[in-house]
Design a protein around this motif. Structure first.
Motif, PDB file in Angstrom:
ATOM      1  N   LEU A   1      -5.470 -48.601  27.399  1.00 36.61           N
ATOM      2  CA  LEU A   1      -5.060 -47.248  27.024  1.00 36.61           C
ATOM      3  C   LEU A   1      -3.874 -46.792  27.861  1.00 36.61           C
ATOM      4  CD1 LEU A   1      -8.567 -45.524  26.613  1.00 36.61           C
ATOM      5  CD2 LEU A   1      -6.998 -46.221  24.792  1.00 36.61           C
ATOM      6  N   LEU A   2      -3.907 -47.122  29.149  1.00 38.75           N
ATOM      7  CA  LEU A   2      -2.795 -46.761  30.032  1.00 38.75           C
ATOM      8  C   LEU A   2      -1.529 -47.534  29.663  1.00 38.75           C
ATOM      9  CD1 LEU A   2      -4.635 -46.589  33.490  1.00 38.75           C
ATOM     10  CD2 LEU A   2      -3.724 -44.675  32.148  1.00 38.75           C
ATOM     11  N   LEU A   3      -1.686 -48.821  29.329  1.00 44.87           N
ATOM     12  CA  LEU A   3      -0.526 -49.611  28.900  1.00 44.87           C
ATOM     13  C   LEU A   3       0.104 -49.000  27.655  1.00 44.87           C
ATOM     14  CD1 LEU A   3      -1.861 -53.257  29.394  1.00 44.87           C
ATOM     15  CD2 LEU A   3       0.029 -52.201  30.635  1.00 44.87           C
ATOM     16  N   ASN A   4      -0.738 -48.551  26.742  1.00 43.77           N
ATOM     17  CA  ASN A   4      -0.220 -47.931  25.535  1.00 43.77           C
ATOM     18  C   ASN A   4       0.464 -46.603  25.848  1.00 43.77           C
ATOM     19  OD1 ASN A   4      -0.067 -47.703  22.525  1.00 43.77           O
ATOM     20  ND2 ASN A   4      -1.370 -45.930  22.886  1.00 43.77           N
ATOM     21  N   TYR A   5      -0.114 -45.834  26.777  1.00 42.67           N
ATOM     22  CA  TYR A   5       0.469 -44.539  27.153  1.00 42.67           C
ATOM     23  C   TYR A   5       1.866 -44.714  27.736  1.00 42.67           C
ATOM     24  CZ  TYR A   5       1.075 -40.060  29.542  1.00 42.67           C
ATOM     25  OH  TYR A   5       1.564 -38.855  29.986  1.00 42.67           O
ATOM     26  N   PHE A   6       2.047 -45.754  28.537  1.00 41.96           N
ATOM     27  CA  PHE A   6       3.353 -46.017  29.145  1.00 41.96           C
ATOM     28  C   PHE A   6       4.222 -46.944  28.284  1.00 41.96           C
ATOM     29  CE2 PHE A   6       0.808 -44.874  32.928  1.00 41.96           C
ATOM     30  CZ  PHE A   6       1.612 -43.851  33.430  1.00 41.96           C
ATOM     31  N   GLU A   7       3.788 -47.137  27.015  1.00 37.49           N
ATOM     32  CA  GLU A   7       4.528 -47.934  26.038  1.00 37.49           C
ATOM     33  C   GLU A   7       4.788 -49.358  26.533  1.00 37.49           C
ATOM     34  OE1 GLU A   7       8.018 -45.749  24.984  1.00 37.49           O
ATOM     35  OE2 GLU A   7       6.890 -44.139  23.994  1.00 37.49           O
ATOM     36  N   SER A   8       3.789 -49.930  27.211  1.00 33.75           N
ATOM     37  CA  SER A   8       3.910 -51.295  27.731  1.00 33.75           C
ATOM     38  C   SER A   8       2.887 -52.238  27.119  1.00 33.75           C
ATOM     39  CB  SER A   8       3.757 -51.289  29.258  1.00 33.75           C
ATOM     40  OG  SER A   8       4.752 -50.498  29.859  1.00 33.75           O
TER      41      SER A   8
END
Length: 448
Positions: free
Chosen positions: A400-407
Protein backbone atom coordinates in the motif's frame (compact mmCIF):
# COMPACT_ATOMS: atom_id res chain seq x y z
CA UNK A 1 5.58 -43.30 2.16
CA UNK A 2 6.24 -43.30 -1.60
CA UNK A 3 2.82 -44.85 -2.36
CA UNK A 4 1.02 -42.00 -0.59
CA UNK A 5 3.30 -39.43 -2.19
CA UNK A 6 2.51 -40.91 -5.59
CA UNK A 7 -1.24 -40.62 -4.97
CA UNK A 8 -0.72 -37.06 -3.72
CA UNK A 9 1.15 -36.03 -6.84
CA UNK A 10 -1.50 -37.75 -9.00
CA UNK A 11 -4.22 -35.82 -7.15
CA UNK A 12 -2.41 -32.58 -7.96
CA UNK A 13 -1.91 -33.63 -11.59
CA UNK A 14 -5.60 -34.47 -12.09
CA UNK A 15 -6.51 -31.07 -10.64
CA UNK A 16 -4.01 -29.32 -12.92
CA UNK A 17 -5.06 -31.44 -15.89
CA UNK A 18 -8.70 -30.50 -15.37
CA UNK A 19 -7.82 -26.82 -15.55
CA UNK A 20 -5.62 -27.28 -18.63
CA UNK A 21 -8.39 -29.10 -20.50
CA UNK A 22 -11.33 -26.99 -19.33
CA UNK A 23 -9.92 -23.46 -19.72
CA UNK A 24 -9.71 -23.53 -23.56
CA UNK A 25 -13.28 -24.88 -23.71
CA UNK A 26 -14.51 -22.26 -21.26
CA UNK A 27 -12.95 -19.42 -23.24
CA UNK A 28 -14.60 -20.61 -26.46
CA UNK A 29 -18.01 -21.56 -25.04
CA UNK A 30 -18.75 -18.94 -22.35
CA UNK A 31 -19.71 -15.32 -22.82
CA UNK A 32 -17.38 -12.69 -21.36
CA UNK A 33 -19.69 -12.09 -18.38
CA UNK A 34 -20.02 -15.83 -17.70
CA UNK A 35 -16.25 -16.25 -17.90
CA UNK A 36 -15.64 -13.35 -15.46
CA UNK A 37 -18.18 -14.79 -13.02
CA UNK A 38 -16.60 -18.24 -13.28
CA UNK A 39 -13.17 -16.82 -12.40
CA UNK A 40 -14.69 -15.07 -9.37
CA UNK A 41 -16.43 -18.25 -8.20
CA UNK A 42 -13.26 -20.32 -8.66
CA UNK A 43 -11.35 -17.82 -6.50
CA UNK A 44 -14.01 -18.17 -3.80
CA UNK A 45 -13.13 -21.87 -3.56
CA UNK A 46 -9.93 -20.91 -1.73
CA UNK A 47 -12.16 -19.78 1.16
CA UNK A 48 -12.47 -23.43 2.21
CA UNK A 49 -9.03 -23.20 3.84
CA UNK A 50 -10.08 -20.00 5.64
CA UNK A 51 -13.38 -21.55 6.82
CA UNK A 52 -11.43 -24.53 8.17
CA UNK A 53 -9.34 -22.09 10.25
CA UNK A 54 -6.75 -24.64 11.31
CA UNK A 55 -9.18 -27.14 12.88
CA UNK A 56 -8.64 -30.06 10.48
CA UNK A 57 -4.84 -29.91 10.89
CA UNK A 58 -5.12 -29.58 14.69
CA UNK A 59 -7.67 -32.38 15.07
CA UNK A 60 -5.59 -34.57 12.77
CA UNK A 61 -2.65 -34.12 15.14
CA UNK A 62 -4.75 -35.21 18.14
CA UNK A 63 -6.04 -38.25 16.27
CA UNK A 64 -2.37 -39.12 15.65
CA UNK A 65 -1.64 -38.79 19.38
CA UNK A 66 -4.48 -41.19 20.18
CA UNK A 67 -3.34 -43.72 17.57
CA UNK A 68 0.22 -43.42 18.91
CA UNK A 69 -0.88 -44.67 22.34
CA UNK A 70 -1.58 -41.45 24.28
CA UNK A 71 -4.21 -42.23 26.93
CA UNK A 72 -7.36 -40.30 27.84
CA UNK A 73 -6.23 -39.62 31.40
CA UNK A 74 -2.81 -38.40 30.22
CA UNK A 75 -4.38 -36.24 27.53
CA UNK A 76 -6.60 -34.27 29.90
CA UNK A 77 -3.53 -33.66 32.09
CA UNK A 78 -1.76 -32.18 29.09
CA UNK A 79 0.66 -35.11 28.71
CA UNK A 80 1.18 -36.37 25.15
CA UNK A 81 3.59 -39.26 25.68
CA UNK A 82 2.54 -42.88 25.21
CA UNK A 83 5.07 -43.94 27.89
CA UNK A 84 5.89 -47.10 25.94
CA UNK A 85 2.27 -48.31 25.74
CA UNK A 86 1.18 -47.99 22.11
CA UNK A 87 -2.32 -49.46 22.59
CA UNK A 88 -4.98 -47.11 21.20
CA UNK A 89 -7.29 -45.53 23.79
CA UNK A 90 -10.71 -45.75 22.12
CA UNK A 91 -12.31 -43.48 24.70
CA UNK A 92 -9.93 -40.70 23.71
CA UNK A 93 -10.59 -41.35 20.01
CA UNK A 94 -14.35 -41.18 20.58
CA UNK A 95 -14.03 -37.87 22.42
CA UNK A 96 -11.83 -36.35 19.71
CA UNK A 97 -14.27 -37.56 17.06
CA UNK A 98 -17.20 -35.97 18.91
CA UNK A 99 -15.32 -32.66 19.18
CA UNK A 100 -14.52 -32.87 15.45
CA UNK A 101 -18.21 -33.23 14.55
CA UNK A 102 -19.30 -30.46 16.90
CA UNK A 103 -16.70 -27.96 15.70
CA UNK A 104 -17.33 -28.54 12.01
CA UNK A 105 -21.07 -28.12 12.51
CA UNK A 106 -20.36 -24.62 13.84
CA UNK A 107 -17.90 -23.94 10.99
CA UNK A 108 -20.55 -24.94 8.45
CA UNK A 109 -23.07 -22.52 9.95
CA UNK A 110 -20.45 -19.75 9.91
CA UNK A 111 -19.44 -20.50 6.30
CA UNK A 112 -23.08 -20.37 5.14
CA UNK A 113 -23.37 -16.93 6.71
CA UNK A 114 -20.16 -15.72 5.07
CA UNK A 115 -21.11 -17.07 1.63
CA UNK A 116 -24.51 -15.37 1.93
CA UNK A 117 -22.80 -12.11 2.92
CA UNK A 118 -20.44 -12.28 -0.07
CA UNK A 119 -23.35 -12.83 -2.46
CA UNK A 120 -25.30 -9.91 -0.98
CA UNK A 121 -22.18 -7.72 -1.14
CA UNK A 122 -21.67 -8.28 -4.87
CA UNK A 123 -25.33 -8.20 -5.89
CA UNK A 124 -26.46 -5.51 -3.44
CA UNK A 125 -23.52 -3.20 -2.69
CA UNK A 126 -21.46 -3.62 -5.88
CA UNK A 127 -24.72 -4.16 -7.81
CA UNK A 128 -23.47 -6.78 -10.25
CA UNK A 129 -26.26 -7.63 -12.67
CA UNK A 130 -26.69 -11.39 -12.95
CA UNK A 131 -28.89 -13.42 -15.26
CA UNK A 132 -31.12 -16.15 -13.86
CA UNK A 133 -28.59 -18.82 -14.93
CA UNK A 134 -25.76 -16.89 -13.29
CA UNK A 135 -27.70 -16.59 -10.03
CA UNK A 136 -28.35 -20.34 -10.01
CA UNK A 137 -24.70 -20.99 -10.84
CA UNK A 138 -23.59 -18.85 -7.89
CA UNK A 139 -25.95 -20.79 -5.62
CA UNK A 140 -24.65 -24.17 -6.85
CA UNK A 141 -21.01 -23.10 -6.46
CA UNK A 142 -21.75 -21.87 -2.91
CA UNK A 143 -23.37 -25.20 -2.01
CA UNK A 144 -20.36 -27.00 -3.51
CA UNK A 145 -18.06 -25.00 -1.24
CA UNK A 146 -20.16 -26.03 1.78
CA UNK A 147 -20.00 -29.71 0.76
CA UNK A 148 -16.23 -29.41 0.27
CA UNK A 149 -15.87 -28.03 3.79
CA UNK A 150 -17.98 -30.94 5.06
CA UNK A 151 -15.59 -33.37 3.37
CA UNK A 152 -12.65 -31.66 5.10
CA UNK A 153 -14.16 -32.81 8.40
CA UNK A 154 -13.21 -36.38 7.47
CA UNK A 155 -9.60 -35.46 6.70
CA UNK A 156 -8.70 -35.27 10.39
CA UNK A 157 -9.28 -38.94 11.17
CA UNK A 158 -8.04 -40.13 7.76
CA UNK A 159 -4.79 -38.19 8.12
CA UNK A 160 -4.38 -38.86 11.83
CA UNK A 161 -4.86 -42.61 11.42
CA UNK A 162 -2.23 -42.73 8.68
CA UNK A 163 -4.76 -43.23 5.85
CA UNK A 164 -3.48 -40.21 3.91
CA UNK A 165 -3.57 -42.07 0.59
CA UNK A 166 -7.37 -42.39 0.91
CA UNK A 167 -7.68 -38.60 0.94
CA UNK A 168 -5.69 -38.38 -2.27
CA UNK A 169 -7.53 -41.25 -3.98
CA UNK A 170 -10.89 -39.66 -3.16
CA UNK A 171 -9.64 -36.33 -4.49
CA UNK A 172 -8.47 -38.00 -7.72
CA UNK A 173 -11.90 -39.54 -8.34
CA UNK A 174 -13.59 -36.23 -7.54
CA UNK A 175 -11.33 -34.37 -10.01
CA UNK A 176 -12.03 -36.94 -12.73
CA UNK A 177 -15.79 -36.66 -12.15
CA UNK A 178 -15.60 -32.87 -12.43
CA UNK A 179 -13.55 -33.05 -15.62
CA UNK A 180 -15.82 -35.61 -17.31
CA UNK A 181 -19.08 -33.88 -16.40
CA UNK A 182 -17.93 -30.33 -17.16
CA UNK A 183 -16.51 -31.22 -20.59
CA UNK A 184 -19.63 -33.21 -21.47
CA UNK A 185 -22.10 -30.52 -20.40
CA UNK A 186 -20.13 -27.63 -21.91
CA UNK A 187 -20.56 -29.29 -25.32
CA UNK A 188 -24.33 -29.28 -24.69
CA UNK A 189 -24.10 -25.47 -24.45
CA UNK A 190 -25.16 -25.31 -20.80
CA UNK A 191 -22.72 -22.43 -20.26
CA UNK A 192 -21.64 -21.60 -16.74
CA UNK A 193 -24.34 -23.91 -15.37
CA UNK A 194 -22.30 -26.84 -16.73
CA UNK A 195 -19.36 -25.86 -14.53
CA UNK A 196 -21.55 -25.17 -11.51
CA UNK A 197 -23.41 -28.49 -11.73
CA UNK A 198 -20.14 -30.39 -12.32
CA UNK A 199 -18.48 -28.73 -9.35
CA UNK A 200 -21.42 -29.53 -7.09
CA UNK A 201 -21.57 -33.20 -8.13
CA UNK A 202 -17.79 -33.61 -7.72
CA UNK A 203 -18.01 -32.02 -4.23
CA UNK A 204 -20.84 -34.40 -3.26
CA UNK A 205 -18.83 -37.37 -4.55
CA UNK A 206 -15.77 -36.31 -2.52
CA UNK A 207 -17.91 -35.96 0.59
CA UNK A 208 -19.47 -39.39 -0.01
CA UNK A 209 -16.08 -41.12 -0.49
CA UNK A 210 -14.66 -39.46 2.64
CA UNK A 211 -17.67 -40.37 4.78
CA UNK A 212 -17.44 -44.03 3.70
CA UNK A 213 -13.74 -44.17 4.64
CA UNK A 214 -14.35 -42.27 7.88
CA UNK A 215 -17.07 -44.66 9.00
CA UNK A 216 -14.84 -47.65 8.22
CA UNK A 217 -12.18 -46.32 10.60
CA UNK A 218 -14.60 -45.01 13.25
CA UNK A 219 -16.41 -48.34 13.66
CA UNK A 220 -13.54 -49.54 15.89
CA UNK A 221 -14.45 -46.98 18.58
CA UNK A 222 -18.11 -46.42 17.70
CA UNK A 223 -19.25 -48.21 20.87
CA UNK A 224 -17.35 -45.63 22.94
CA UNK A 225 -19.02 -42.60 21.38
CA UNK A 226 -20.67 -40.18 23.78
CA UNK A 227 -22.64 -36.95 23.60
CA UNK A 228 -20.80 -35.63 26.67
CA UNK A 229 -17.39 -34.45 25.60
CA UNK A 230 -14.67 -33.57 28.07
CA UNK A 231 -14.46 -29.73 28.11
CA UNK A 232 -10.68 -29.94 28.51
CA UNK A 233 -10.40 -31.65 25.12
CA UNK A 234 -12.63 -29.01 23.51
CA UNK A 235 -10.55 -26.18 25.01
CA UNK A 236 -7.25 -27.81 24.05
CA UNK A 237 -8.24 -28.38 20.43
CA UNK A 238 -9.97 -25.01 20.02
CA UNK A 239 -7.11 -23.05 21.58
CA UNK A 240 -4.47 -24.58 19.33
CA UNK A 241 -6.66 -24.55 16.21
CA UNK A 242 -7.49 -20.85 16.55
CA UNK A 243 -3.82 -20.03 16.92
CA UNK A 244 -3.08 -22.10 13.83
CA UNK A 245 -5.98 -20.45 12.00
CA UNK A 246 -4.68 -16.97 12.78
CA UNK A 247 -1.24 -18.09 11.63
CA UNK A 248 -2.84 -19.46 8.45
CA UNK A 249 -4.48 -16.10 7.84
CA UNK A 250 -1.10 -14.43 8.26
CA UNK A 251 0.48 -16.96 5.89
CA UNK A 252 -2.32 -16.27 3.39
CA UNK A 253 -1.64 -12.53 3.55
CA UNK A 254 2.12 -13.00 3.25
CA UNK A 255 2.17 -15.67 0.53
CA UNK A 256 -1.18 -15.80 -1.30
CA UNK A 257 -2.11 -12.18 -1.91
CA UNK A 258 0.75 -11.51 -4.36
CA UNK A 259 -1.27 -11.90 -7.56
CA UNK A 260 -4.16 -9.84 -6.14
CA UNK A 261 -1.75 -7.02 -5.24
CA UNK A 262 0.00 -7.24 -8.61
CA UNK A 263 -3.36 -7.05 -10.38
CA UNK A 264 -4.27 -4.01 -8.28
CA UNK A 265 -1.12 -2.00 -8.88
CA UNK A 266 0.36 -3.28 -12.17
CA UNK A 267 -1.16 -3.33 -15.66
CA UNK A 268 -2.72 -6.75 -16.24
CA UNK A 269 -0.88 -7.55 -19.48
CA UNK A 270 2.41 -6.98 -17.66
CA UNK A 271 1.77 -9.59 -14.96
CA UNK A 272 0.66 -12.52 -17.14
CA UNK A 273 4.17 -13.99 -17.19
CA UNK A 274 4.88 -13.64 -13.48
CA UNK A 275 1.36 -14.91 -12.66
CA UNK A 276 2.17 -18.01 -14.73
CA UNK A 277 5.45 -18.49 -12.83
CA UNK A 278 3.77 -17.97 -9.45
CA UNK A 279 0.99 -20.45 -10.23
CA UNK A 280 3.46 -23.10 -11.37
CA UNK A 281 5.59 -22.39 -8.28
CA UNK A 282 2.54 -22.96 -6.07
CA UNK A 283 1.83 -26.27 -7.79
CA UNK A 284 5.45 -27.37 -7.27
CA UNK A 285 5.36 -26.19 -3.64
CA UNK A 286 2.11 -27.99 -2.83
CA UNK A 287 3.40 -31.17 -4.49
CA UNK A 288 6.57 -31.07 -2.38
CA UNK A 289 4.56 -30.49 0.79
CA UNK A 290 2.91 -33.87 0.14
CA UNK A 291 6.16 -35.38 1.46
CA UNK A 292 5.66 -33.51 4.74
CA UNK A 293 1.95 -34.34 5.00
CA UNK A 294 2.56 -38.05 4.49
CA UNK A 295 5.25 -38.13 7.18
CA UNK A 296 3.53 -36.03 9.86
CA UNK A 297 1.71 -38.99 11.51
CA UNK A 298 5.06 -40.83 11.74
CA UNK A 299 6.83 -37.76 13.16
CA UNK A 300 4.09 -37.34 15.77
CA UNK A 301 4.34 -41.04 16.62
CA UNK A 302 8.13 -40.77 17.18
CA UNK A 303 7.64 -37.71 19.39
CA UNK A 304 4.86 -39.37 21.41
CA UNK A 305 7.04 -42.47 21.86
CA UNK A 306 10.06 -40.27 22.75
CA UNK A 307 12.13 -41.94 20.02
CA UNK A 308 14.20 -38.84 19.32
CA UNK A 309 16.81 -40.51 17.14
CA UNK A 310 14.12 -41.71 14.74
CA UNK A 311 12.46 -38.30 14.98
CA UNK A 312 15.66 -36.52 13.90
CA UNK A 313 16.30 -38.89 11.03
CA UNK A 314 12.72 -38.60 9.75
CA UNK A 315 12.67 -34.78 9.93
CA UNK A 316 15.98 -34.40 8.11
CA UNK A 317 14.83 -36.91 5.49
CA UNK A 318 11.64 -34.90 4.89
CA UNK A 319 13.63 -31.66 4.60
CA UNK A 320 16.17 -33.24 2.24
CA UNK A 321 13.63 -34.80 -0.12
CA UNK A 322 11.38 -31.71 -0.10
CA UNK A 323 14.11 -29.19 -0.96
CA UNK A 324 15.66 -31.52 -3.55
CA UNK A 325 12.31 -32.14 -5.24
CA UNK A 326 11.43 -28.45 -5.25
CA UNK A 327 14.79 -27.33 -6.67
CA UNK A 328 14.89 -30.03 -9.36
CA UNK A 329 11.29 -29.49 -10.49
CA UNK A 330 11.62 -25.71 -10.57
CA UNK A 331 14.83 -25.99 -12.62
CA UNK A 332 13.07 -28.25 -15.14
CA UNK A 333 10.22 -25.77 -15.35
CA UNK A 334 12.60 -22.87 -16.11
CA UNK A 335 14.31 -24.93 -18.82
CA UNK A 336 11.12 -26.23 -20.49
CA UNK A 337 8.68 -23.31 -20.03
CA UNK A 338 9.85 -21.25 -23.06
CA UNK A 339 9.47 -24.22 -25.42
CA UNK A 340 6.12 -25.14 -23.86
CA UNK A 341 4.70 -21.65 -24.39
CA UNK A 342 6.05 -21.57 -27.94
CA UNK A 343 4.37 -24.88 -28.84
CA UNK A 344 1.06 -23.56 -27.47
CA UNK A 345 1.57 -20.33 -29.44
CA UNK A 346 0.83 -18.45 -26.22
CA UNK A 347 1.07 -14.67 -25.84
CA UNK A 348 2.48 -15.09 -22.33
CA UNK A 349 5.98 -13.67 -22.02
CA UNK A 350 8.09 -15.06 -19.18
CA UNK A 351 9.54 -12.43 -16.82
CA UNK A 352 13.26 -11.76 -16.50
CA UNK A 353 15.57 -14.32 -14.92
CA UNK A 354 15.87 -12.03 -11.89
CA UNK A 355 12.12 -12.13 -11.30
CA UNK A 356 12.07 -15.91 -11.75
CA UNK A 357 14.86 -16.26 -9.16
CA UNK A 358 12.88 -14.02 -6.80
CA UNK A 359 9.89 -16.37 -7.14
CA UNK A 360 12.13 -19.41 -6.64
CA UNK A 361 13.57 -17.94 -3.44
CA UNK A 362 10.22 -16.79 -2.04
CA UNK A 363 8.60 -20.20 -2.39
CA UNK A 364 11.71 -22.09 -1.25
CA UNK A 365 11.63 -20.03 1.96
CA UNK A 366 7.93 -20.83 2.31
CA UNK A 367 8.65 -24.56 1.89
CA UNK A 368 11.35 -24.59 4.59
CA UNK A 369 9.20 -22.48 6.89
CA UNK A 370 6.18 -24.77 6.39
CA UNK A 371 8.24 -27.84 7.36
CA UNK A 372 9.69 -26.06 10.40
CA UNK A 373 6.32 -24.78 11.60
CA UNK A 374 4.73 -28.24 11.15
CA UNK A 375 7.50 -29.80 13.24
CA UNK A 376 7.12 -27.20 16.01
CA UNK A 377 3.33 -27.76 15.99
CA UNK A 378 3.78 -31.46 16.81
CA UNK A 379 4.90 -30.39 20.30
CA UNK A 380 1.69 -28.33 20.73
CA UNK A 381 3.77 -25.15 20.74
CA UNK A 382 2.58 -22.43 18.38
CA UNK A 383 4.91 -19.49 19.08
CA UNK A 384 5.00 -18.51 15.41
CA UNK A 385 1.33 -17.50 15.08
CA UNK A 386 1.49 -13.85 16.12
CA UNK A 387 4.58 -13.29 13.97
CA UNK A 388 2.94 -14.81 10.90
CA UNK A 389 -0.08 -12.52 11.16
CA UNK A 390 2.12 -9.49 11.92
CA UNK A 391 4.42 -9.97 8.96
CA UNK A 392 1.48 -10.88 6.72
CA UNK A 393 0.01 -7.46 7.39
CA UNK A 394 3.52 -5.98 7.03
CA UNK A 395 3.65 -7.20 3.43
CA UNK A 396 0.20 -5.85 2.56
CA UNK A 397 0.88 -2.49 4.21
CA UNK A 398 4.26 -2.20 2.48
CA UNK A 399 2.54 -2.67 -0.89
CA UNK A 400 0.00 0.00 0.00
CA UNK A 401 2.86 2.36 0.81
CA UNK A 402 4.62 1.50 -2.46
CA UNK A 403 1.44 2.34 -4.31
CA UNK A 404 1.03 5.60 -2.35
CA UNK A 405 4.52 6.71 -3.36
CA UNK A 406 3.89 5.49 -6.94
CA UNK A 407 6.67 2.89 -6.67
CA UNK A 408 4.56 -0.26 -6.93
CA UNK A 409 5.65 -2.48 -9.79
CA UNK A 410 6.30 -6.15 -10.43
CA UNK A 411 9.83 -6.17 -8.97
CA UNK A 412 9.18 -3.98 -5.92
CA UNK A 413 6.14 -6.01 -4.82
CA UNK A 414 8.09 -9.28 -5.05
CA UNK A 415 11.02 -7.73 -3.19
CA UNK A 416 8.60 -6.49 -0.51
CA UNK A 417 7.26 -10.02 -0.13
CA UNK A 418 10.76 -11.48 0.16
CA UNK A 419 11.77 -8.78 2.63
CA UNK A 420 8.72 -9.36 4.86
CA UNK A 421 9.65 -13.06 4.98
CA UNK A 422 13.36 -12.55 5.67
CA UNK A 423 12.92 -10.03 8.49
CA UNK A 424 12.05 -12.79 10.93
CA UNK A 425 10.01 -15.84 9.91
CA UNK A 426 12.39 -17.11 7.22
CA UNK A 427 15.22 -17.79 9.70
CA UNK A 428 13.60 -17.85 13.15
CA UNK A 429 11.41 -20.95 12.90
CA UNK A 430 13.86 -23.18 11.02
CA UNK A 431 16.38 -22.27 13.73
CA UNK A 432 13.92 -23.09 16.53
CA UNK A 433 13.04 -26.45 14.91
CA UNK A 434 16.69 -27.34 14.29
CA UNK A 435 17.69 -26.41 17.85
CA UNK A 436 14.90 -28.60 19.22
CA UNK A 437 15.94 -31.53 17.03
CA UNK A 438 19.61 -31.23 18.01
CA UNK A 439 18.98 -31.10 21.76
CA UNK A 440 17.13 -34.45 21.75
CA UNK A 441 20.29 -36.48 20.99
CA UNK A 442 21.06 -39.07 18.34
CA UNK A 443 23.00 -39.17 15.11
CA UNK A 444 21.40 -37.53 12.10
CA UNK A 445 21.28 -39.75 9.05
CA UNK A 446 19.62 -39.57 5.64
CA UNK A 447 18.48 -42.94 4.43
CA UNK A 448 16.29 -43.77 1.48
Amino acid sequence: MFRSIGFGVLARLTSLGSNVIIIPLVISKLSSSDFSLWMLLVSLYSLVTIFDFGFSATISRYYSYAYSGVKYESFIRGEFSSAGDNATDKKLLANIDAVNNRIFTLLLILSIGVMTGIYLYYTGFIEIELTEAQNYSWLLFSIAIIFTLMSVRSNGILHGSGKVSKIYVNTIFSNIIFLFLSVSMIFFDLGIMALAISRLISAISLLTFNIIDQKEIAKDFYHCRTSKVCPIIIREITRNALKLGVGGLGNFLANRTTIYLLASYVVLNEIAGVSFVINISLIILSSCLIILNNNLPLIISFRAGEDYTALKNQCVKVLFYSISSYSLTFSLFVLLAPSFLKVLDSDIVLPSLGVILLCFTIFLIELIQAISVAYISTSNRLPFVKYQIFFGFTFVISCLLLNYFESANLETILVAQLFSQCIYNAWKWPLVAWSDIKTKGGLIEIRS
